[in-house]
Motif scaffolding. Structure first.
Motif, PDB file in Angstrom:
ATOM      1  N   ASN A  59       0.827  -1.211   0.000  1.00 17.87           N
ATOM      2  CA  ASN A  59       0.000   0.000   0.000  1.00 17.87           C
ATOM      3  C   ASN A  59       0.861   1.261   0.000  1.00 17.87           C
ATOM      4  OD1 ASN A  59      -2.402  -1.411  -0.045  1.00 17.87           O
ATOM      5  ND2 ASN A  59      -2.498  -1.557   2.199  1.00 17.87           N
ATOM      6  N   LYS A  60       1.931   1.202   0.773  1.00 21.85           N
ATOM      7  CA  LYS A  60       2.832   2.365   0.783  1.00 21.85           C
ATOM      8  C   LYS A  60       3.435   2.597  -0.600  1.00 21.85           C
ATOM      9  CE  LYS A  60       4.217   2.018   5.651  1.00 21.85           C
ATOM     10  NZ  LYS A  60       5.357   1.740   6.572  1.00 21.85           N
ATOM     11  N   LYS A  61       3.838   1.489  -1.246  1.00 21.97           N
ATOM     12  CA  LYS A  61       4.424   1.618  -2.571  1.00 21.97           C
ATOM     13  C   LYS A  61       3.416   2.128  -3.585  1.00 21.97           C
ATOM     14  CE  LYS A  61       7.194  -1.021  -5.869  1.00 21.97           C
ATOM     15  NZ  LYS A  61       7.759  -2.360  -6.199  1.00 21.97           N
ATOM     16  N   LEU A  62       2.166   1.637  -3.483  1.00 25.41           N
ATOM     17  CA  LEU A  62       1.122   2.095  -4.401  1.00 25.41           C
ATOM     18  C   LEU A  62       0.831   3.574  -4.230  1.00 25.41           C
ATOM     19  CD1 LEU A  62      -1.399  -0.893  -4.265  1.00 25.41           C
ATOM     20  CD2 LEU A  62       0.015  -0.217  -6.201  1.00 25.41           C
ATOM     21  N   LEU A  63       0.803   4.042  -2.992  1.00 24.55           N
ATOM     22  CA  LEU A  63       0.555   5.469  -2.755  1.00 24.55           C
ATOM     23  C   LEU A  63       1.666   6.315  -3.370  1.00 24.55           C
ATOM     24  CD1 LEU A  63      -0.754   5.378   0.924  1.00 24.55           C
ATOM     25  CD2 LEU A  63      -2.067   5.954  -1.122  1.00 24.55           C
ATOM     26  N   GLU A  64       2.919   5.850  -3.185  1.00 30.33           N
ATOM     27  CA  GLU A  64       4.027   6.606  -3.772  1.00 30.33           C
ATOM     28  C   GLU A  64       3.951   6.608  -5.301  1.00 30.33           C
ATOM     29  OE1 GLU A  64       7.463   4.744  -2.245  1.00 30.33           O
ATOM     30  OE2 GLU A  64       7.220   5.506  -0.176  1.00 30.33           O
ATOM     31  N   ASP A  65       3.623   5.429  -5.892  1.00 31.82           N
ATOM     32  CA  ASP A  65       3.496   5.364  -7.352  1.00 31.82           C
ATOM     33  C   ASP A  65       2.350   6.228  -7.850  1.00 31.82           C
ATOM     34  OD1 ASP A  65       5.590   3.619  -7.404  1.00 31.82           O
ATOM     35  OD2 ASP A  65       4.321   1.810  -7.461  1.00 31.82           O
ATOM     36  N   ALA A  66       1.234   6.255  -7.086  1.00 30.07           N
ATOM     37  CA  ALA A  66       0.092   7.064  -7.491  1.00 30.07           C
ATOM     38  C   ALA A  66       0.448   8.547  -7.490  1.00 30.07           C
ATOM     39  CB  ALA A  66      -1.093   6.796  -6.556  1.00 30.07           C
ATOM     40  N   LYS A  67       1.194   8.964  -6.503  1.00 30.67           N
ATOM     41  CA  LYS A  67       1.594  10.382  -6.466  1.00 30.67           C
ATOM     42  C   LYS A  67       2.473  10.716  -7.679  1.00 30.67           C
ATOM     43  CE  LYS A  67       1.370  10.916  -1.446  1.00 30.67           C
ATOM     44  NZ  LYS A  67       2.141  11.141  -0.204  1.00 30.67           N
ATOM     45  N   ARG A  68       3.457   9.852  -7.975  1.00 26.75           N
ATOM     46  CA  ARG A  68       4.329  10.121  -9.113  1.00 26.75           C
ATOM     47  C   ARG A  68       3.534  10.122 -10.421  1.00 26.75           C
ATOM     48  NH1 ARG A  68       7.859   6.559  -6.351  1.00 26.75           N
ATOM     49  NH2 ARG A  68       7.228   4.853  -7.742  1.00 26.75           N
ATOM     50  N   ASN A  69       2.623   9.134 -10.571  1.00 23.90           N
ATOM     51  CA  ASN A  69       1.826   9.057 -11.804  1.00 23.90           C
ATOM     52  C   ASN A  69       0.890  10.256 -11.947  1.00 23.90           C
ATOM     53  OD1 ASN A  69       2.965   6.613 -12.538  1.00 23.90           O
ATOM     54  ND2 ASN A  69       1.421   5.416 -11.459  1.00 23.90           N
ATOM     55  N   HIS A  70       0.366  10.741 -10.827  1.00 24.38           N
ATOM     56  CA  HIS A  70      -0.525  11.899 -10.886  1.00 24.38           C
ATOM     57  C   HIS A  70       0.242  13.144 -11.354  1.00 24.38           C
ATOM     58  CE1 HIS A  70      -3.967  14.371  -9.969  1.00 24.38           C
ATOM     59  NE2 HIS A  70      -3.209  15.157  -9.217  1.00 24.38           N
ATOM     60  N   GLU A  71       1.447  13.269 -10.852  1.00 21.31           N
ATOM     61  CA  GLU A  71       2.255  14.406 -11.294  1.00 21.31           C
ATOM     62  C   GLU A  71       2.533  14.317 -12.795  1.00 21.31           C
ATOM     63  OE1 GLU A  71       5.675  14.239  -8.860  1.00 21.31           O
ATOM     64  OE2 GLU A  71       4.647  14.932  -7.023  1.00 21.31           O
ATOM     65  N   LYS A  72       2.879  13.104 -13.282  1.00 21.79           N
ATOM     66  CA  LYS A  72       3.110  12.945 -14.716  1.00 21.79           C
ATOM     67  C   LYS A  72       1.847  13.202 -15.518  1.00 21.79           C
ATOM     68  CE  LYS A  72       6.809   9.512 -14.304  1.00 21.79           C
ATOM     69  NZ  LYS A  72       7.205   8.125 -14.633  1.00 21.79           N
ATOM     70  N   ALA A  73       0.709  12.728 -15.009  1.00 25.16           N
ATOM     71  CA  ALA A  73      -0.553  12.901 -15.724  1.00 25.16           C
ATOM     72  C   ALA A  73      -0.924  14.361 -15.839  1.00 25.16           C
ATOM     73  CB  ALA A  73      -1.658  12.125 -15.011  1.00 25.16           C
ATOM     74  N   VAL A  74      -0.709  15.107 -14.780  1.00 25.11           N
ATOM     75  CA  VAL A  74      -1.004  16.549 -14.831  1.00 25.11           C
ATOM     76  C   VAL A  74      -0.142  17.228 -15.880  1.00 25.11           C
ATOM     77  CG1 VAL A  74      -0.841  18.675 -13.490  1.00 25.11           C
ATOM     78  CG2 VAL A  74      -1.865  16.656 -12.473  1.00 25.11           C
ATOM     79  N   CYS A  75       1.123  16.819 -15.952  1.00 30.29           N
ATOM     80  CA  CYS A  75       2.024  17.399 -16.953  1.00 30.29           C
ATOM     81  C   CYS A  75       1.556  17.093 -18.368  1.00 30.29           C
ATOM     82  CB  CYS A  75       3.437  16.862 -16.712  1.00 30.29           C
ATOM     83  SG  CYS A  75       4.654  17.516 -17.894  1.00 30.29           S
ATOM     84  N   PHE A  76       1.204  15.820 -18.621  1.00 29.32           N
ATOM     85  CA  PHE A  76       0.731  15.446 -19.953  1.00 29.32           C
ATOM     86  C   PHE A  76      -0.611  16.080 -20.282  1.00 29.32           C
ATOM     87  CE2 PHE A  76       3.520  11.634 -19.292  1.00 29.32           C
ATOM     88  CZ  PHE A  76       4.422  11.967 -20.309  1.00 29.32           C
ATOM     89  N   LEU A  77      -1.464  16.248 -19.274  1.00 30.16           N
ATOM     90  CA  LEU A  77      -2.772  16.875 -19.506  1.00 30.16           C
ATOM     91  C   LEU A  77      -2.610  18.318 -19.960  1.00 30.16           C
ATOM     92  CD1 LEU A  77      -5.841  16.580 -19.340  1.00 30.16           C
ATOM     93  CD2 LEU A  77      -5.691  17.259 -16.948  1.00 30.16           C
ATOM     94  N   ARG A  78      -1.672  19.029 -19.341  1.00 22.66           N
ATOM     95  CA  ARG A  78      -1.441  20.421 -19.752  1.00 22.66           C
ATOM     96  C   ARG A  78      -0.945  20.484 -21.196  1.00 22.66           C
ATOM     97  NH1 ARG A  78       1.707  22.352 -14.239  1.00 22.66           N
ATOM     98  NH2 ARG A  78      -0.172  22.475 -12.886  1.00 22.66           N
ATOM     99  N   GLN A  79      -0.097  19.506 -21.565  1.00 18.26           N
ATOM    100  CA  GLN A  79       0.400  19.510 -22.933  1.00 18.26           C
ATOM    101  C   GLN A  79      -0.695  19.148 -23.941  1.00 18.26           C
ATOM    102  OE1 GLN A  79       3.707  16.834 -23.083  1.00 18.26           O
ATOM    103  NE2 GLN A  79       4.990  18.074 -21.694  1.00 18.26           N
ATOM    104  N   SER A  80      -1.621  18.242 -23.542  1.00 17.01           N
ATOM    105  CA  SER A  80      -2.653  17.779 -24.483  1.00 17.01           C
ATOM    106  C   SER A  80      -3.790  18.778 -24.658  1.00 17.01           C
ATOM    107  CB  SER A  80      -3.234  16.446 -24.006  1.00 17.01           C
ATOM    108  OG  SER A  80      -3.836  16.617 -22.746  1.00 17.01           O
ATOM    109  N   MET A  81      -4.014  19.680 -23.701  1.00 21.10           N
ATOM    110  CA  MET A  81      -5.117  20.641 -23.806  1.00 21.10           C
ATOM    111  C   MET A  81      -4.960  21.522 -25.028  1.00 21.10           C
ATOM    112  SD  MET A  81      -7.384  20.220 -21.486  1.00 21.10           S
ATOM    113  CE  MET A  81      -8.194  21.814 -21.390  1.00 21.10           C
TER     114      MET A  81
END
Length: 572
Positions: A153-175
């Motif tokens: 669970n700890k690892k998943l939370l850390e991965d989710a945070k990293r993936n969310h940051e990447k997703a926000v970056c890609f979302l800004r580029q795709s808009m």
């Protein structure tokens, strides 16, 4: 107890026998003494004493005989009791042996029970120890699993945070790419609509050309029919000239022609199936090639630009494509309602034209489906309304409203019973609008109490779209026949539907009636007949001809009597 009873009888019987023997001896002695007295008195010449002694002697003789009979009876009874006593003693010895064996068996059984009790106690102790060990191991495993879950669970939370940051970056580029993509898709949709309109116009021209071809085909068919009739007349005259059976020869000739036609149709069907299989294989190869292209890394990057509103755009494309399909179907229906039922080649050309027109649209939809998959699923923080209404083309709305209005008018006419004739240029619909296969529903050789089912196919033989609904069945068949029919809605010319007829015979009698339907052009019915089992006897010879014979010659012939029915029969 039996032994005691025999002893109780045996002892007094032996005493009575000994007493009887003593009395017999005493009587014998008295008889000897009386005989001696009689001799003495006879020597003395005393007649009175002799007669008296003789009476005493006779009395003693009778008593002696009675005692001897009693002795014999007692001796026989004593022997019988003695035999029974010996038998009882032997049985008692046997029982004593069995009793001793039973006592030994009981002792062995008790010892066996004690051993089994000890073994069972030992096994229960072992199982208790094993259960304790399994409980301890299970507790250890649960503790280890809990620790692993916490770490995961700890690892998943850390991965989710990293993936969310990447997703926000890609979302800004795709808009930035979304608006450009929307404009391109709208332009493509407009071009697609223009291509469809051009295809409809070309379809109209092909319909007119097919009409001319149909007229020429009809003229050719009439000429062929005339030639066939002439050939048939010539063949009849030739057969009559030869003295043959005209009906038989013509029947065989027609059957041979039908066989050739079926063979030719089967060859054509094989060719069409082969071409269809080849076309499907080519389509599958093309679709696989497109999917491989769409899964390239460049298009995977472009897919990130569809994160905000990709489902809206794909829904827009699918909706416009559906409306275009309905518009094409409505326009083609308007043209086909004013024409005759052409050959199947026309339907094939229409389907081919639609496939060519929709190929580009299918490519767009497949590309949209592949680009709809995001790189990081389940991590988007925004949800979009996929059912938001959007502005549509006014021409599409007008076509849809016109189609709906025409369908409502047709349904009102069908429900109120207002029927009209179907006409095409130079032709008018005659006869039944639907053909059934088989033409007659026949349940033959039925058994009372059984259930029989038949599936019937109705084919639209009219010149345009038609409707069909079930009215009912004949009054005399309602107790035995049930019909299951799902109305298919409007049916194009040449289309077919099915209905199921169930027959439950309760009486052994023949039934006749019909299943009634209502179509747009009028009512029609399918005849129904139920026949009981019958016997149909027939001989294989109508004439017994022995030919020329010689006097004294014997010839025999065999005649076969055949029952081709389902009911047995006697004959003589």
């Amino acid at each position: 107890e039996n032994l005691q009873n025999i002893n109780d009888v045996f002892v007094p019987c032996s005493d009575t026998l000994s007493a009887c023997r003593l009395r017999s001896k005493m009587l014998a002695k008295q008889l000897d003494h009386v005989d001696m007295e009689i001799e003495r008195e006879e020597e003395a010449g005393n007649v009175a004493a002799v007669s008296r002694l003789q009476a005493v002697s006779s009395r003693l003789c009778t008593e002696l005989e009675r005692e001897k009979e009693l002795e014999l009876t007692l001796a026989l009874t004593l022997k019988q009791n003695l035999v029974e006593l010996w038998q009882i003693e032997t049985e008692q010895e046997k029982h004593d042996i069995l009793r001793e064996q039973l006592q030994k068996d009981e002792e062995e059984l008790q010892m066996q029970y004690q051993e089994e009790r000890k073994v069972r106690i030992w096994k229960e102790k072992i199982t208790a120890l094993q259960a304790e060990g399994t409980r301890r191991t299970r507790e250890k495993r649960e503790e280890e699993a809990q620790r692993e879950r916490e770490e995961r669970n700890k690892k998943l939370l850390e991965d989710a945070k990293r993936n969310h940051e990447k997703a926000v970056c890609f979302l800004r580029q795709s808009m930035a790419r979304i608006h450009e993509k929307n404009a391109k898709e709208e332009a493509k949709a407009q071009e697609h609509m223009e291509r469809r309109i051009q295809a409809v116009l070309s379809l109209k021209t092909s319909i007119t050309s097919n009409r001319e071809r149909l007229q020429t085909l009809q003229i050719l068919n009439k000429a062929k029919a005339l030639e066939a009739k002439k050939e048939e007349m010539k063949m009849r005259e030739a057969i009559l000239a030869e003295g043959g059976n005209v009906i038989r020869e013509m029947f065989l000739h027609k059957r041979q022609q039908e066989h050739e036609k079926r063979k030719e149709a089967f060859r054509e069907l094989q060719k069409s199936r082969k071409t269809e299989i080849v076309s499907r294989i080519l389509q599958e190869k093309a679709s696989i090639h497109k999917q491989r292209k769409s899964q390239s890394p460049t298009k995977a990057i472009k897919a990130r630009g569809r994160l905000k509103d990709p489902l809206l755009q794909s829904g827009k494309a699918w909706q416009s494509e559906e409306t275009c399909k309905h518009a094409d179907g409505e326009i083609s229906q308007l043209y086909l309602q004013n024409l005759c039922s052409f050959t199947k080649a026309m339907a094939l050309s229409i389907s081919l034209a639609q496939d060519v027109l929709w190929e580009s649209g299918d490519e767009d939809t497949e590309r949209d489906k592949t680009l709809l998959v995001p790189e990081f699923p389940g991590l988007w923080s925004q949800e979009y309304d996929l059912h938001k209404p959007k502005a549509e083309d006014p021409t599409v709305l007008g076509i849809r409203a016109m189609r709906k209005q025409m369908a409502e008018k047709k349904m009102e006419k069908l429900q109120t019973g207002i029927l009209h004739k179907q006409t095409v240029p130079a032709q008018e619909q005659k006869g039944c609008a639907f053909h059934s296969k088989p033409s007659c529903i026949h349940f033959k050789d039925f058994d009372v109490g059984q259930i029989y089912k038949k599936k019937i196919v109705l084919t639209n033989a009219s010149y345009s779209v038609n409707y069909c609904r079930l009215v009912g069945i004949s009054e005399g068949l309602k107790d035995f026949i049930s019909v299951h029919f799902d109305p298919p809605g409007k049916m194009s010319s040449g289309m077919s539907c099915e209905f199921l007829v169930t027959f439950k015979p309760m009486i052994n009698e023949g039934l006749e009636g019909a299943v009634m339907f209502m179509a747009q052009t009028g009512s029609f019915s399918v005849p129904l007949k139920c026949t009981v089992k019958t016997c149909m006897l027939a001989l294989d010879k109508e004439l017994i001809d022995f030919g020329s014979l010689v006097v004294g010659e014997t010839i025999s012939q065999t005649i076969s009597l055949t029952n081709s029915g389902a009911l047995g029969a006697r004959f003589r």
